[in-house]
Design a protein around this motif. Structure first.
Motif, PDB file in Angstrom:
ATOM      1  N   THR A   1     -67.565  11.042 -60.811  1.00 18.52           N
ATOM      2  CA  THR A   1     -68.897  10.559 -60.464  1.00 18.52           C
ATOM      3  C   THR A   1     -69.720  10.496 -61.746  1.00 18.52           C
ATOM      4  O   THR A   1     -69.726  11.438 -62.539  1.00 18.52           O
ATOM      5  N   VAL A   2     -70.404   9.380 -61.927  1.00 19.99           N
ATOM      6  CA  VAL A   2     -71.240   9.159 -63.104  1.00 19.99           C
ATOM      7  C   VAL A   2     -72.641   8.828 -62.609  1.00 19.99           C
ATOM      8  O   VAL A   2     -72.819   7.887 -61.834  1.00 19.99           O
ATOM      9  N   THR A   3     -73.635   9.597 -63.050  1.00 21.89           N
ATOM     10  CA  THR A   3     -75.025   9.355 -62.679  1.00 21.89           C
ATOM     11  C   THR A   3     -75.834   9.181 -63.956  1.00 21.89           C
ATOM     12  O   THR A   3     -75.819  10.063 -64.826  1.00 21.89           O
ATOM     13  N   VAL A   4     -76.517   8.046 -64.060  1.00 20.36           N
ATOM     14  CA  VAL A   4     -77.291   7.739 -65.266  1.00 20.36           C
ATOM     15  C   VAL A   4     -78.743   7.539 -64.843  1.00 20.36           C
ATOM     16  O   VAL A   4     -79.060   6.591 -64.118  1.00 20.36           O
ATOM     17  N   ARG A   5     -79.619   8.436 -65.301  1.00 16.32           N
ATOM     18  CA  ARG A   5     -81.020   8.427 -64.890  1.00 16.32           C
ATOM     19  C   ARG A   5     -81.823   7.368 -65.648  1.00 16.32           C
ATOM     20  O   ARG A   5     -81.299   6.671 -66.520  1.00 16.32           O
TER      21      ARG A   5
ATOM     22  N   VAL B   1     -70.382   5.085 -59.871  1.00 15.88           N
ATOM     23  CA  VAL B   1     -71.321   4.989 -60.983  1.00 15.88           C
ATOM     24  C   VAL B   1     -72.699   4.672 -60.404  1.00 15.88           C
ATOM     25  O   VAL B   1     -72.902   3.593 -59.833  1.00 15.88           O
ATOM     26  N   THR B   2     -73.639   5.601 -60.542  1.00 13.73           N
ATOM     27  CA  THR B   2     -75.006   5.407 -60.046  1.00 13.73           C
ATOM     28  C   THR B   2     -75.916   5.113 -61.225  1.00 13.73           C
ATOM     29  O   THR B   2     -75.998   5.915 -62.171  1.00 13.73           O
ATOM     30  N   VAL B   3     -76.604   3.974 -61.159  1.00 11.47           N
ATOM     31  CA  VAL B   3     -77.386   3.475 -62.285  1.00 11.47           C
ATOM     32  C   VAL B   3     -78.858   3.386 -61.868  1.00 11.47           C
ATOM     33  O   VAL B   3     -79.206   2.637 -60.946  1.00 11.47           O
ATOM     34  N   ALA B   4     -79.721   4.128 -62.546  1.00 12.34           N
ATOM     35  CA  ALA B   4     -81.155   4.100 -62.251  1.00 12.34           C
ATOM     36  C   ALA B   4     -81.819   2.931 -62.979  1.00 12.34           C
ATOM     37  O   ALA B   4     -81.214   2.252 -63.806  1.00 12.34           O
ATOM     38  N   VAL B   5     -83.087   2.725 -62.661  1.00 11.19           N
ATOM     39  CA  VAL B   5     -83.856   1.634 -63.279  1.00 11.19           C
ATOM     40  C   VAL B   5     -83.928   1.845 -64.790  1.00 11.19           C
ATOM     41  O   VAL B   5     -84.224   2.940 -65.276  1.00 11.19           O
ATOM     42  N   GLY B   6     -83.630   0.788 -65.542  1.00 14.00           N
ATOM     43  CA  GLY B   6     -83.717   0.852 -66.995  1.00 14.00           C
ATOM     44  C   GLY B   6     -82.556   1.531 -67.677  1.00 14.00           C
ATOM     45  O   GLY B   6     -82.520   1.611 -68.907  1.00 14.00           O
ATOM     46  N   ALA B   7     -81.587   2.041 -66.903  1.00 14.95           N
ATOM     47  CA  ALA B   7     -80.426   2.709 -67.493  1.00 14.95           C
ATOM     48  C   ALA B   7     -79.426   1.679 -68.007  1.00 14.95           C
ATOM     49  O   ALA B   7     -79.307   0.578 -67.467  1.00 14.95           O
ATOM     50  N   ARG B   8     -78.693   2.050 -69.052  1.00 16.39           N
ATOM     51  CA  ARG B   8     -77.653   1.203 -69.631  1.00 16.39           C
ATOM     52  C   ARG B   8     -76.343   1.973 -69.628  1.00 16.39           C
ATOM     53  O   ARG B   8     -76.311   3.143 -70.034  1.00 16.39           O
ATOM     54  N   VAL B   9     -75.272   1.311 -69.191  1.00 18.01           N
ATOM     55  CA  VAL B   9     -74.007   2.010 -68.955  1.00 18.01           C
ATOM     56  C   VAL B   9     -72.842   1.148 -69.433  1.00 18.01           C
ATOM     57  O   VAL B   9     -72.814  -0.063 -69.192  1.00 18.01           O
TER      58      VAL B   9
ATOM     59  N   ILE C   1     -70.264   0.731 -57.866  1.00 13.10           N
ATOM     60  CA  ILE C   1     -71.505   0.771 -58.623  1.00 13.10           C
ATOM     61  C   ILE C   1     -72.658   0.805 -57.625  1.00 13.10           C
ATOM     62  O   ILE C   1     -72.715  -0.028 -56.708  1.00 13.10           O
ATOM     63  N   LEU C   2     -73.556   1.792 -57.785  1.00 12.02           N
ATOM     64  CA  LEU C   2     -74.660   1.982 -56.856  1.00 12.02           C
ATOM     65  C   LEU C   2     -75.974   2.060 -57.613  1.00 12.02           C
ATOM     66  O   LEU C   2     -76.009   2.439 -58.790  1.00 12.02           O
ATOM     67  N   ASP C   3     -77.063   1.718 -56.929  1.00 14.43           N
ATOM     68  CA  ASP C   3     -78.369   1.907 -57.540  1.00 14.43           C
ATOM     69  C   ASP C   3     -78.853   3.335 -57.261  1.00 14.43           C
ATOM     70  O   ASP C   3     -78.171   4.121 -56.594  1.00 14.43           O
ATOM     71  N   ALA C   4     -80.049   3.674 -57.758  1.00  8.31           N
ATOM     72  CA  ALA C   4     -80.540   5.045 -57.650  1.00  8.31           C
ATOM     73  C   ALA C   4     -80.788   5.479 -56.211  1.00  8.31           C
ATOM     74  O   ALA C   4     -80.840   6.682 -55.923  1.00  8.31           O
ATOM     75  N   ASP C   5     -80.943   4.528 -55.292  1.00  9.10           N
ATOM     76  CA  ASP C   5     -81.142   4.844 -53.879  1.00  9.10           C
ATOM     77  C   ASP C   5     -79.838   4.876 -53.106  1.00  9.10           C
ATOM     78  O   ASP C   5     -79.847   4.995 -51.872  1.00  9.10           O
ATOM     79  N   GLY C   6     -78.702   4.739 -53.806  1.00  9.03           N
ATOM     80  CA  GLY C   6     -77.407   4.805 -53.155  1.00  9.03           C
ATOM     81  C   GLY C   6     -76.933   3.500 -52.561  1.00  9.03           C
ATOM     82  O   GLY C   6     -75.913   3.477 -51.863  1.00  9.03           O
ATOM     83  N   ARG C   7     -77.657   2.410 -52.820  1.00  7.93           N
ATOM     84  CA  ARG C   7     -77.225   1.104 -52.299  1.00  7.93           C
ATOM     85  C   ARG C   7     -76.086   0.552 -53.155  1.00  7.93           C
ATOM     86  O   ARG C   7     -76.134   0.617 -54.389  1.00  7.93           O
ATOM     87  N   LEU C   8     -75.083   0.023 -52.480  1.00  7.47           N
ATOM     88  CA  LEU C   8     -73.906  -0.494 -53.170  1.00  7.47           C
ATOM     89  C   LEU C   8     -74.230  -1.815 -53.862  1.00  7.47           C
ATOM     90  O   LEU C   8     -74.762  -2.740 -53.251  1.00  7.47           O
ATOM     91  N   ILE C   9     -73.923  -1.900 -55.155  1.00  8.06           N
ATOM     92  CA  ILE C   9     -74.115  -3.118 -55.922  1.00  8.06           C
ATOM     93  C   ILE C   9     -72.812  -3.907 -56.026  1.00  8.06           C
ATOM     94  O   ILE C   9     -72.782  -5.123 -55.818  1.00  8.06           O
ATOM     95  N   ALA C  10     -71.732  -3.212 -56.330  1.00 13.85           N
ATOM     96  CA  ALA C  10     -70.449  -3.894 -56.493  1.00 13.85           C
ATOM     97  C   ALA C  10     -69.322  -2.881 -56.332  1.00 13.85           C
ATOM     98  O   ALA C  10     -69.507  -1.677 -56.573  1.00 13.85           O
TER      99      ALA C  10
END
Length: 254
Positions: free
Chosen positions: A79-83, A109-117, A144-153
């Protein structure tokens, strides 16, 4: 500075290194293994979190061997979480699948607003006794998920060793494959034609496409050997790093 870590066997993390003079805020850490590879019945879990504004590159010490695993595949869950406004690169050297190896890798992989991964993985095969014996099975899943847990891909693959080595292999004559995810706002663009031309001398076939829902990019490559794959992935990582960070990464000694 690495403030805190909890790393049970077989993992070990080195101290942090400042390898990029033009990016002094970027810490590079090496994830090491004390076990000599992945074995039958292994159940490994790796949780990584980059806090708000952190900048870190986590890479492995070398390629990881997946040994023979009859009836009990080796499992790796990550699990990867990027704030917010953090940068995280996770670049594993290729996993080397030995005869009768079965490997299941899953990653969120959870990606928050403005995060780069940047996340990269690669796989190659090796038959040390030259018996013509393929690996058993390779299964991968990256979400790949956003910070609210919504699936992106989601990216999935399921490949048998016999299908991989057969005349109708989906990889054709290639015997090693890798992929890089490039997520978040970019400072520069990646020219797919220049990228392809750069890795062609390594015997690498590369391509790039957009992820759904504006999630970012995925770069894939195929080569004949694990060594060529490792070198090609270094080139692809550099292109992704420049696009996200605006600077060429320093060489990571290994």
């Amino acid at each position: 500075m690495l403030a805190r870590q909890h790393v049970p066997y077989p993992f070990h993390i080195t101290r942090s290194f400042a390898l990029d003079p033009r990016l002094p805020e970027l810490a590079t850490l090496y994830l090491q293994s004390a076990s000599g590879g992945l074995y039958r019945g292994d159940r490994l879990r790796l949780d990584i979190e980059a806090g708000r504004g952190a900048h870190v590159h986590l890479t492995s010490q070398a390629a990881t061997v997946v040994h023979r695993t009859p009836d009990a595949p080796a499992l790796l869950t990550t699990t990867v979480t990027v704030r917010e406004h953090a940068f995280l690169a996770l670049t594993n050297d290729p996993f080397i699948l030995f005869p009768e190896a079965s490997f299941v890798s899953s990653m969120d992989v959870t990606v928050a607003v403005g995060a780069r991964v940047i996340v990269s993985d690669g796989f190659a095969t090796h038959d040390p006794e030259a018996r013509g014996c393929p690996f058993d099975r390779l299964e991968t899943c990256v979400r790949i998920l956003d910070a609210d847990g919504r699936l992106i891909a989601t990216e999935r693959s399921n490949l048998s060793g016999r299908g991989f080595a057969g005349v109708s292999s989906p990889l054709g004559t290639y015997r090693a494959m890798g992929s890089i995810l490039v997520l978040g706002p970019r400072l520069g663009e990646i020219d797919p034609h220049a990228l392809t031309a750069e890795v062609e001398p390594l015997g690498c076939c590369a391509g790039m496409s957009e992820l759904p829902n504006g999630g970012g990019l995925i770069i894939r490559c195929l080569t004949m050997t694990g060594g060529n794959l490792a070198r090609a992935m270094d080139h692809l990582f550099a292109a992704a790093f420049i696009a996200l960070m605006g600077e060429r990464p320093a060489r990571r000694p290994k």
